[in-house]
Design a protein around this motif. Structure first.
Motif, PDB file in Angstrom:
ATOM      1  N   VAL A 434     -14.007  -4.287 -26.373  1.00  0.00           N
ATOM      2  CA  VAL A 434     -14.192  -2.836 -26.323  1.00  0.00           C
ATOM      3  C   VAL A 434     -15.278  -2.474 -27.333  1.00  0.00           C
ATOM      4  N   LEU A 435     -16.312  -1.801 -26.870  1.00  0.00           N
ATOM      5  CA  LEU A 435     -17.410  -1.372 -27.740  1.00  0.00           C
ATOM      6  C   LEU A 435     -17.379   0.140 -27.899  1.00  0.00           C
ATOM      7  N   PRO A 436     -17.428   0.635 -29.130  1.00  0.00           N
ATOM      8  CA  PRO A 436     -17.428   2.093 -29.320  1.00  0.00           C
ATOM      9  C   PRO A 436     -18.756   2.693 -28.901  1.00  0.00           C
ATOM     10  N   GLU A 437     -18.752   3.976 -28.652  1.00  0.00           N
ATOM     11  CA  GLU A 437     -19.990   4.678 -28.299  1.00  0.00           C
ATOM     12  C   GLU A 437     -21.016   4.513 -29.415  1.00  0.00           C
ATOM     13  N   GLY A 438     -22.232   4.215 -29.024  1.00  0.00           N
ATOM     14  CA  GLY A 438     -23.317   4.130 -29.987  1.00  0.00           C
ATOM     15  C   GLY A 438     -23.501   2.780 -30.639  1.00  0.00           C
ATOM     16  N   PRO A 446     -18.103  -2.173 -36.772  1.00  0.00           N
ATOM     17  CA  PRO A 446     -17.092  -3.049 -37.379  1.00  0.00           C
ATOM     18  C   PRO A 446     -16.158  -3.568 -36.285  1.00  0.00           C
ATOM     19  N   LEU A 447     -15.526  -4.709 -36.541  1.00  0.00           N
ATOM     20  CA  LEU A 447     -14.763  -5.393 -35.498  1.00  0.00           C
ATOM     21  C   LEU A 447     -13.298  -5.539 -35.886  1.00  0.00           C
ATOM     22  N   LEU A 448     -12.414  -5.232 -34.933  1.00  0.00           N
ATOM     23  CA  LEU A 448     -10.996  -5.547 -35.037  1.00  0.00           C
ATOM     24  C   LEU A 448     -10.668  -6.592 -33.982  1.00  0.00           C
ATOM     25  N   VAL A 449     -10.115  -7.718 -34.406  1.00  0.00           N
ATOM     26  CA  VAL A 449      -9.620  -8.743 -33.485  1.00  0.00           C
ATOM     27  C   VAL A 449      -8.131  -8.485 -33.287  1.00  0.00           C
ATOM     28  N   SER A 450      -7.725  -8.247 -32.041  1.00  0.00           N
ATOM     29  CA  SER A 450      -6.340  -7.894 -31.738  1.00  0.00           C
ATOM     30  C   SER A 450      -5.715  -9.009 -30.902  1.00  0.00           C
ATOM     31  N   THR A 463      -2.124  -0.768 -22.201  1.00  0.00           N
ATOM     32  CA  THR A 463      -0.957  -0.717 -23.063  1.00  0.00           C
ATOM     33  C   THR A 463      -0.988   0.585 -23.842  1.00  0.00           C
ATOM     34  N   TRP A 464       0.147   1.237 -23.916  1.00  0.00           N
ATOM     35  CA  TRP A 464       0.238   2.464 -24.701  1.00  0.00           C
ATOM     36  C   TRP A 464       0.483   2.154 -26.169  1.00  0.00           C
ATOM     37  N   ARG A 465       1.058   0.959 -26.463  1.00  0.00           N
ATOM     38  CA  ARG A 465       1.466   0.662 -27.837  1.00  0.00           C
ATOM     39  C   ARG A 465       0.326   0.066 -28.662  1.00  0.00           C
ATOM     40  N   TRP A 466      -0.428  -0.851 -28.095  1.00  0.00           N
ATOM     41  CA  TRP A 466      -1.546  -1.478 -28.807  1.00  0.00           C
ATOM     42  C   TRP A 466      -2.830  -1.129 -28.077  1.00  0.00           C
ATOM     43  N   ASN A 467      -3.071   0.155 -27.938  1.00  0.00           N
ATOM     44  CA  ASN A 467      -4.212   0.595 -27.148  1.00  0.00           C
ATOM     45  C   ASN A 467      -5.498   0.498 -27.972  1.00  0.00           C
ATOM     46  N   PRO A 468      -6.551  -0.132 -27.442  1.00  0.00           N
ATOM     47  CA  PRO A 468      -7.773  -0.301 -28.235  1.00  0.00           C
ATOM     48  C   PRO A 468      -8.619   0.960 -28.364  1.00  0.00           C
ATOM     49  N   TRP A 469      -8.379   1.950 -27.492  1.00  0.00           N
ATOM     50  CA  TRP A 469      -9.317   3.080 -27.442  1.00  0.00           C
ATOM     51  C   TRP A 469      -9.203   4.043 -28.621  1.00  0.00           C
ATOM     52  N   PHE A 471      -8.924   3.049 -31.593  1.00  0.00           N
ATOM     53  CA  PHE A 471      -9.750   2.334 -32.573  1.00  0.00           C
ATOM     54  C   PHE A 471     -11.231   2.499 -32.237  1.00  0.00           C
ATOM     55  N   ALA A 472     -11.555   2.461 -30.938  1.00  0.00           N
ATOM     56  CA  ALA A 472     -12.944   2.697 -30.536  1.00  0.00           C
ATOM     57  C   ALA A 472     -13.379   4.108 -30.890  1.00  0.00           C
ATOM     58  N   ALA A 473     -12.465   5.073 -30.736  1.00  0.00           N
ATOM     59  CA  ALA A 473     -12.793   6.451 -31.098  1.00  0.00           C
ATOM     60  C   ALA A 473     -13.092   6.568 -32.591  1.00  0.00           C
ATOM     61  N   ARG A 474     -12.528   5.673 -33.391  1.00  0.00           N
ATOM     62  CA  ARG A 474     -12.764   5.663 -34.833  1.00  0.00           C
ATOM     63  C   ARG A 474     -14.020   4.858 -35.184  1.00  0.00           C
ATOM     64  N   GLY A 475     -14.644   4.235 -34.185  1.00  0.00           N
ATOM     65  CA  GLY A 475     -15.882   3.516 -34.415  1.00  0.00           C
ATOM     66  C   GLY A 475     -15.772   2.013 -34.421  1.00  0.00           C
ATOM     67  N   TYR A 476     -14.573   1.461 -34.157  1.00  0.00           N
ATOM     68  CA  TYR A 476     -14.373   0.018 -34.180  1.00  0.00           C
ATOM     69  C   TYR A 476     -14.615  -0.604 -32.804  1.00  0.00           C
ATOM     70  N   ALA A 477     -15.253  -1.767 -32.798  1.00  0.00           N
ATOM     71  CA  ALA A 477     -15.189  -2.641 -31.634  1.00  0.00           C
ATOM     72  C   ALA A 477     -13.873  -3.398 -31.701  1.00  0.00           C
ATOM     73  N   VAL A 478     -13.294  -3.706 -30.541  1.00  0.00           N
ATOM     74  CA  VAL A 478     -12.001  -4.389 -30.504  1.00  0.00           C
ATOM     75  C   VAL A 478     -12.111  -5.600 -29.588  1.00  0.00           C
ATOM     76  N   LEU A 479     -11.905  -6.783 -30.158  1.00  0.00           N
ATOM     77  CA  LEU A 479     -11.883  -8.018 -29.381  1.00  0.00           C
ATOM     78  C   LEU A 479     -10.454  -8.309 -28.954  1.00  0.00           C
ATOM     79  N   LEU A 480     -10.262  -8.555 -27.652  1.00  0.00           N
ATOM     80  CA  LEU A 480      -8.956  -8.868 -27.083  1.00  0.00           C
ATOM     81  C   LEU A 480      -9.011 -10.295 -26.527  1.00  0.00           C
ATOM     82  N   PRO A 481      -8.742 -11.301 -27.359  1.00  0.00           N
ATOM     83  CA  PRO A 481      -8.915 -12.696 -26.933  1.00  0.00           C
ATOM     84  C   PRO A 481      -7.710 -13.226 -26.162  1.00  0.00           C
TER      85      PRO A 481
END
Length: 678
Positions: A434-438, A446-450, A463-469, A471-481
């Motif tokens: 997941v890549l944040p806008e911009g 910055p990156l969060l590995v989930s 997922t409603w509980r561990w939703n990456p979006w 975090f993206a709204a806060r500016g983080y990229a989120v890797l879901l491996p």
């Protein structure tokens, strides 16, 4: 005027993910039901209660043709759920609301079974002391089967009610166990045992078709044959740990409860029965129960009711099938399975040919039209919450037609792409990013590995509980491996990671992280890692193995495996795959993060619910104590009333707030902000 769906308001054109209150207010579509003639489609939809402290389910009618907006059918403070249609077009559902003459004061406890006719008002059609947990309706006859509890010594609902009343009057809540297990996920088992009770006609009494066993995780999966003469359900039988517990499927005479066929042995888990369209056979899931040396494996089988013959329907199918639904028209079977970051719908023809019907997304709640030519389902994906869709039953790799329903998103605060790497054994690895806008080379994110739980799971759905979006709204990229032991990559991906929880899966996650950090739109100097359940275990493992991350969040994570296996609700399973800790301690010693507590240098946020019985709260408490002992910067977010999952809206909000603020502080260098309600 009929109520039609609205979207939560957000200020300034921002998405709902920029405002946690707006995110929590998004309607959640949970299940579908199709009428016997295929003309009506109903969805169960959760929304926030008026005081925003609970999620309440209501029923909405969705236009199968997709031309009209959805219309709300029910509303109450207790909510309505589990919709299913009878052959006469009546809509059945469960609700704890009062409403009939016998319950004018709402004195009955637990949900009752209600019926809403095509024209007229809803009325109660069945009650049970303590409530009804689930129900099913025979497609052609309208016979009913309900799942409800009976206390030891109670032969029927009347005796059960007397025993419940006596316990309540004496203020006795004690439970006497004579065999294990004693807990499951988030609840104490007993003293009631779930039973399947069948009512063949509206005036008939409920007949006990059999007990399902206290520890059964999926009690409520009972199904009736189309004519209502047979019932199939899953039953758990406790045995000697770790090798003799059994999860079986019972096929019984619906009028007498006499078992006709029992599918069960100590080497397999049998569950999720479904009758074929003509009622002559039952299709069910058969999973090989793993051992110390061999991982899970699964297929769908068919049991002929006349002969008892068992047929493997998917020999050679390399992923684990589930969600089987039989066509009413012929022997065609529809099912789903994880596949490389998706969860497609498949069709199995009577001759055994298997065709994938969808190329992307994850599907559930399959409903087959009476002629077998159309499917309805809930489609979701990492970038889409569940949405009702219509599929053609014959077209491969199609894009389904979305049907208007509550919960449509106005937009997402970023984009979704894939990353690929190679394991140390050459196995191809992949994950979602997941890549944040911009995010770009000039403004790397910055990156969060989930890390997902399971570990037999996959990042392939919403997922409603561990939703990456958020975090993206806060500016983080989120890797879901999806590392070794993830589902959807063939049996080889389980074999390559079996017996090494903290080994090859860890290496795969690091390989996917390396590839992601090499992108020019990712800031490799500002990274964090997080996970829940097995993902929490991996977070703990990472914390003891590397200091490459600025912050680590461990939710419901396993810390001391030897202590864990004796306290979890499923000790027999973990002893099968890890061994007896007294005679075979090698895996406990090799894979327990606790053994390397002194190596942790990374700031950690520990999260745990007190009523978590799968990963008991002592794991989180012990981790937090060790972090303090070794002077590691740490915080402990403790939920006295929550379980393995954080479910109350207010708690969900502080979970995200604490999580995000902890990352901001340690990954971005921002000042620590304590959430206002904490």
């Amino acid at each position: 005027m009929p109520e039609t769906p609205d979207s939560p308001d957000t200020a300034g054109g921002a998405s709902a993910f920029h405002d946690l209150s707006a995110y929590l207010a998004l309607p959640r579509v949970n299940s579908l039901a199709l009428s016997a003639d295929g003309s009506r489609l109903v969805a169960a939809v959760q929304t926030l209660s008026g005081d925003s402290t609970r999620f309440v389910s209501g029923l909405w009618e969705v236009d199968p043709a997709g031309t009209r907006e959805a219309v709300r059918l029910t509303r109450s403070d207790k909510g309505e759920s589990g919709p299913a249609f009878g052959p006469d077009g009546a809509l059945y559902f469960l609700s704890g609301r009062p409403g009939d003459i016998d319950d004018a004061d709402g004195e009955h406890e637990g949900p009752a079974l209600w019926s809403l006719p095509a024209r007229g008002e809803a009325a109660v059609v069945a009650r049970h002391p303590g409530g009804i947990a689930a129900f099913t309706v025979a497609r052609d006859s309208g016979a009913l089967a309900v799942t409800a509890g009976l206390l030891p010594g109670a032969a029927d609902a009347e005796a059960h009610d007397k025993l419940r009343t006596a316990r309540k009057d004496a203020k006795v809540t004690a439970i006497l166990y004579e065999s294990g297990p004693t807990r499951a996920w988030d609840r104490d088992l007993g003293p009631e045992d779930p039973h399947v009770l069948v009512r063949a006609t509206p005036d008939a009494a409920l007949v006990d078709a059999g007990g399902q066993g206290e520890a059964l995780e999926n009690a409520g999966d009972a199904v009736l044959s189309p004519d209502g003469t047979r019932v199939a359900y899953t039953r758990f039988a406790a045995g000697r740990i770790p090798d003799e517990n059994r999860t079986a499927v019972v096929i019984a005479d619906a009028t007498t409860g006499e078992p006709l066929h029992v599918l069960g042995d100590t080497q397999h888990v049998y569950e999720a029965p479904a009758f074929t369209g003509d009622g002559t056979a039952v299709v069910l899931s058969r999973m090989f129960f793993p051992t110390y040396d061999e991982p899970w494996d699964g297929t769908l089988i068919r049991v002929d009711l006349a002969t008892g013959d068992v047929t493997d329907l998917l020999p050679g199918f390399d992923n684990w099938p589930g969600g089987a639904v039989c066509s009413p028209a012929d022997d065609t079977l529809f099912f789903t399975a994880d596949e490389r970051g998706h969860h497609p719908v498949f069709r199995r023809d009577p001759d055994g040919t298997v065709t994938r019907l969808t190329a992307s997304g994850a599907y559930g709640s399959l409903c087959v039209a009476p002629d077998g030519r159309t499917l309805y389902a809930l489609r979701n994906a990492v970038d889409s919450p569940p949405r009702p869709v219509r599929l053609d039953a014959a077209t491969a790799d199609q894009t389904p037609a979305e049907l208007p329903a509550p919960g449509a998103l106005d937009g997402l605060p970023g984009t979704l792409t894939e990353v690929h790497a190679e394991g140390d054994d050459g196995f191809p690895l992949r994950g979602w990013l997941v890549l944040p806008e911009g995010a770009c080379a000039d403004r790397p994110a910055p990156l969060l590995v989930s890390v997902h739980g399971g570990p037999q799971s996959s990042w392939n759905s919403w997922t409603w509980r561990w939703n990456p979006w958020p975090f993206a709204a806060r500016g983080y990229a989120v890797l879901l491996p999806d590392p070794a032991l993830s589902t959807g990559y063939g049996q080889r991906n389980h074999e390559r990671g079996w017996g090494q929880w903290g080994g090859r899966p860890y290496d795969d996650i690091m390989a996917l992280t390396d590839v992601t950090e090499a992108r020019d739109d990712i800031d490799a100097t500002r990274t964090g890692l997080a996970g829940g359940s097995y993902g929490g275990y991996m977070a703990n493992r990472v914390a003891t193995s590397t200091d490459r991350f600025k912050a680590i969040v461990s939710h419901a994570g396993l810390w001391d495996l030897r202590m864990f296996q004796g306290d979890t609700d499923v000790p027999w399973y973990f002893q099968r795959i890890f061994g007896d800790p007294l005679t075979r301690p090698e895996r406990y010693e090799a894979d327990s993060p606790y053994e390397n507590a002194a190596k942790i240098r990374t700031p950690m946020l520990v999260i745990h619910g007190a009523k978590d019985y799968r990963v008991p709260v002592g794991q989180g408490a012990a981790l937090f104590q060790d972090l303090q002992r070794f002077e590691v910067p740490a915080k402990y977010l403790y939920f006295p009333e929550e379980t393995h999952w954080i479910l109350a809206p207010g708690h969900i909000k502080v979970w995200y707030e604490t999580f995000l603020n902890f990352l901001d502080h340690h990954v971005l260098g921002a000042e620590w902000q304590r959430p206002g309600l904490l």
